[in-house]
Design a protein around this motif. Structure first.
Motif, mmCIF file in Angstrom:
data_model
loop_
_atom_site.group_PDB
_atom_site.id
_atom_site.type_symbol
_atom_site.label_atom_id
_atom_site.label_comp_id
_atom_site.label_asym_id
_atom_site.label_seq_id
_atom_site.Cartn_x
_atom_site.Cartn_y
_atom_site.Cartn_z
ATOM 1 N N SER A 1 -13.915 -24.168 -28.685
ATOM 2 C CA SER A 1 -13.245 -23.351 -29.618
ATOM 3 C C SER A 1 -11.751 -23.400 -29.264
ATOM 4 O O SER A 1 -11.440 -23.854 -28.019
ATOM 5 N N SER A 2 -10.829 -23.262 -30.082
ATOM 6 C CA SER A 2 -9.445 -23.257 -29.924
ATOM 7 C C SER A 2 -8.822 -22.010 -30.495
ATOM 8 O O SER A 2 -9.043 -21.981 -31.977
ATOM 9 N N THR A 3 -7.743 -21.409 -29.917
ATOM 10 C CA THR A 3 -7.123 -20.302 -30.858
ATOM 11 C C THR A 3 -5.450 -20.355 -30.632
ATOM 12 O O THR A 3 -5.144 -20.866 -29.394
ATOM 13 N N LYS A 4 -4.753 -20.228 -31.528
ATOM 14 C CA LYS A 4 -3.483 -19.852 -31.481
ATOM 15 C C LYS A 4 -3.119 -18.431 -32.126
ATOM 16 O O LYS A 4 -3.431 -18.252 -33.103
ATOM 17 N N PHE A 5 -2.258 -17.678 -31.251
ATOM 18 C CA PHE A 5 -2.299 -16.143 -31.452
ATOM 19 C C PHE A 5 -0.849 -15.918 -31.519
ATOM 20 O O PHE A 5 -0.279 -15.981 -30.434
ATOM 21 N N ILE A 6 -0.109 -15.665 -32.443
ATOM 22 C CA ILE A 6 1.356 -15.024 -32.316
ATOM 23 C C ILE A 6 1.092 -13.817 -33.086
ATOM 24 O O ILE A 6 1.308 -13.372 -34.222
ATOM 25 N N PHE A 7 1.898 -12.631 -32.152
ATOM 26 C CA PHE A 7 1.506 -11.116 -32.711
ATOM 27 C C PHE A 7 2.898 -10.494 -32.296
ATOM 28 O O PHE A 7 3.513 -10.584 -31.375
ATOM 29 N N THR A 8 3.584 -9.976 -33.244
ATOM 30 C CA THR A 8 4.753 -9.349 -33.191
ATOM 31 C C THR A 8 5.037 -8.064 -33.627
ATOM 32 O O THR A 8 4.673 -7.604 -34.829
ATOM 33 N N ASN A 9 5.477 -7.105 -32.642
ATOM 34 C CA ASN A 9 5.619 -5.710 -33.260
ATOM 35 C C ASN A 9 6.901 -5.523 -34.168
ATOM 36 O O ASN A 9 7.827 -6.286 -33.961
ATOM 37 N N THR A 10 6.484 -4.608 -35.205
ATOM 38 C CA THR A 10 7.675 -4.438 -36.119
ATOM 39 C C THR A 10 8.058 -2.836 -36.396
ATOM 40 O O THR A 10 6.890 -2.215 -36.001
ATOM 41 N N CYS A 11 8.965 -2.495 -36.718
ATOM 42 C CA CYS A 11 9.437 -1.192 -37.052
ATOM 43 C C CYS A 11 10.322 -0.938 -38.207
ATOM 44 O O CYS A 11 11.189 -2.003 -38.631
ATOM 45 N N THR A 12 9.917 -0.074 -39.118
ATOM 46 C CA THR A 12 10.921 0.338 -40.054
ATOM 47 C C THR A 12 11.766 1.556 -39.607
ATOM 48 O O THR A 12 12.487 1.844 -40.513
ATOM 49 N N THR A 13 11.524 2.117 -38.498
ATOM 50 C CA THR A 13 12.246 3.257 -38.005
ATOM 51 C C THR A 13 12.585 2.805 -36.567
ATOM 52 O O THR A 13 12.940 1.665 -36.312
ATOM 53 N N THR A 14 12.648 3.774 -35.642
ATOM 54 C CA THR A 14 13.125 3.535 -34.266
ATOM 55 C C THR A 14 11.698 2.945 -33.486
ATOM 56 O O THR A 14 11.580 2.844 -32.330
ATOM 57 N N ASN A 15 10.447 3.530 -34.050
ATOM 58 C CA ASN A 15 9.314 3.086 -33.205
ATOM 59 C C ASN A 15 8.495 2.017 -33.790
ATOM 60 O O ASN A 15 8.332 1.727 -35.127
ATOM 61 N N VAL A 16 7.625 1.363 -33.196
ATOM 62 C CA VAL A 16 6.621 0.495 -33.794
ATOM 63 C C VAL A 16 5.744 1.054 -34.774
ATOM 64 O O VAL A 16 5.114 2.192 -34.437
ATOM 65 N N ASP A 17 5.781 0.716 -35.856
ATOM 66 C CA ASP A 17 4.718 1.139 -36.890
ATOM 67 C C ASP A 17 4.222 -0.223 -37.698
ATOM 68 O O ASP A 17 3.456 0.220 -38.889
ATOM 69 N N GLY A 18 4.267 -1.317 -37.099
ATOM 70 C CA GLY A 18 3.377 -2.367 -37.781
ATOM 71 C C GLY A 18 3.391 -3.431 -36.875
ATOM 72 O O GLY A 18 3.861 -3.592 -35.903
ATOM 73 N N TYR A 19 3.033 -4.743 -37.532
ATOM 74 C CA TYR A 19 2.941 -5.956 -36.856
ATOM 75 C C TYR A 19 2.924 -7.231 -38.078
ATOM 76 O O TYR A 19 2.470 -6.875 -39.039
ATOM 77 N N LYS A 20 3.495 -8.248 -37.622
ATOM 78 C CA LYS A 20 3.208 -9.433 -38.291
ATOM 79 C C LYS A 20 2.272 -10.289 -37.360
ATOM 80 O O LYS A 20 2.763 -10.361 -36.152
ATOM 81 N N VAL A 21 1.480 -11.098 -37.911
ATOM 82 C CA VAL A 21 0.499 -11.854 -37.082
ATOM 83 C C VAL A 21 0.156 -13.446 -37.667
ATOM 84 O O VAL A 21 0.118 -13.526 -38.772
ATOM 85 N N TYR A 22 0.033 -14.463 -36.836
ATOM 86 C CA TYR A 22 -0.471 -15.560 -37.280
ATOM 87 C C TYR A 22 -1.531 -15.779 -36.191
ATOM 88 O O TYR A 22 -1.123 -15.644 -34.865
ATOM 89 N N ASP A 23 -2.569 -16.174 -36.657
ATOM 90 C CA ASP A 23 -3.770 -16.335 -35.941
ATOM 91 C C ASP A 23 -4.652 -17.268 -36.235
ATOM 92 O O ASP A 23 -5.066 -17.268 -37.461
ATOM 93 N N SER A 24 -5.047 -18.356 -35.884
ATOM 94 C CA SER A 24 -5.889 -19.613 -35.945
ATOM 95 C C SER A 24 -6.910 -19.627 -35.090
ATOM 96 O O SER A 24 -6.776 -19.885 -33.707
ATOM 97 N N VAL A 25 -7.995 -19.643 -35.458
ATOM 98 C CA VAL A 25 -9.313 -19.794 -34.640
ATOM 99 C C VAL A 25 -10.037 -20.978 -35.140
ATOM 100 O O VAL A 25 -10.457 -20.872 -36.376
ATOM 101 N N LYS A 26 -10.425 -21.950 -34.356
ATOM 102 C CA LYS A 26 -11.447 -22.891 -34.763
ATOM 103 C C LYS A 26 -12.574 -23.234 -33.762
ATOM 104 O O LYS A 26 -12.325 -23.123 -32.624
ATOM 105 N N THR A 27 -13.848 -23.231 -34.419
ATOM 106 C CA THR A 27 -14.898 -23.531 -33.348
ATOM 107 C C THR A 27 -15.713 -24.571 -33.901
ATOM 108 O O THR A 27 -15.766 -25.045 -35.058
ATOM 109 N N GLU A 28 -16.426 -25.322 -32.986
ATOM 110 C CA GLU A 28 -17.411 -26.598 -33.265
ATOM 111 C C GLU A 28 -18.439 -26.353 -32.510
ATOM 112 O O GLU A 28 -18.586 -26.047 -31.368
#
Length: 269
Positions: free
Chosen positions: A109-136
């Motif tokens: 198995s192989s995984t690539k994971f990029i997770f970024t906290n996002t804010c629309t005000t002054t606090n974290v209220d979301g995220y954007k993610v790139y996530d790739s998982v492969k299994t054999e």
């Protein structure tokens, strides 16, 4: 994000055979022994493939984690990403792989994971993610593989952080190969689905994601090879989420179903 690879591979083999005869357009001669599932089973698997991906059942990011990174990753890092006070824009970028052997089967198995906290005000209220998982899973007789790629943005819609919006893309691909022997022909089965997530509103306050509204237009293909015979199938459609764990699935042209995610049942319309 550890997974039971044996269970996943067994499930994927079943899904591939369910999909392999869904027909819109086909090229070359159709193998005489290509499986012929009924349309209800095909429609169910199209809908569940997307839902299982979003909810982490195929490995990777899980929409039920809310506006925080998966706990299985955050505890490995010095800075916490699972609190509302985490820094806006802070990114977790990681990649890892594993290789194990059990009896005569090798699992990779192989995984690539990029997770970024996002804010629309002054606090974290979301995220954007790139996530790739492969299994054999590989033996001398078979090679079965699955890849799940998720790329989407999530934003909280209220101060409970239990109601979120989601927009982006999910791509799932399955490959199954059976190698030829002196008495049998080799076979190859592939299934790919690409979903475009548009305006999803998701409530996970109950612990299970309920997609209240939004659509997911999709394109898909299957490819089956038996010996020298090949068939390629392409089809399109849309999943429309209705809330209360229900969705309307369209398979072009003119096939309609209602999916119940709580009971995993399907009703033709």
């Amino acid at each position: 994000m550890k997974r039971n690879l044996t269970r996943i591979v067994v499930a994927l083999i079943a899904v591939t055979f369910i999909f392999s005869a869904c027909k819109k357009s086909e090229n070359t001669v159709k193998p005489t022994n290509t499986p012929k599932p009924n349309p209800d089973a095909v429609a169910k698997q199209i809908a569940l493939s997307l839902y299982n991906s979003l909810s982490g059942k195929m490995g990777g990011a899980n929409i039920n984690d809310g506006v925080k990174a998966p706990a299985s990753l955050t505890h490995k890092n010095s800075r916490s990403l699972d609190a509302i006070s985490s820094l806006c824009g802070y990114t977790l970028d990681t990649a890892y792989s594993s290789l194990t052997t059990s009896n005569d089967t090798t699992y990779w198995s192989s995984t690539k994971f990029i997770f970024t906290n996002t804010c629309t005000t002054t606090n974290v209220d979301g995220y954007k993610v790139y996530d790739s998982v492969k299994t054999e899973a590989r033996t001398t007789a078979i090679l079965n593989a699955y890849q799940n790629i998720q790329q989407y943005n999530v934003v909280a819609l209220d101060n409970t952080y239990k109601l979120v919006s989601c927009n982006g893309n999910i791509n799932t691909t399955i490959w199954n190969t059976t190698y030829a022997t002196s008495s049998t022909e080799g076979t190859y089965h592939a299934l790919g689905c690409n979903y475009n997530l548009q305006g999803l509103v998701i409530d996970f306050s109950s612990g299970m994601a309920d997609i209240k509204k939004g659509t997911a237009p999709y394109t898909s293909y299957t490819k089956d090879v038996v010996g020298t015979q090949v068939v390629t199938i392409n089809y399109t459609g849309t999943i429309e989420f209705l809330g209360n764990y229900l969705a309307k699935l369209t398979i072009d042209p003119g096939h309609y179903y209602t999916i119940n995610y709580q009971t995993n049942t399907i009703t033709p319309q």
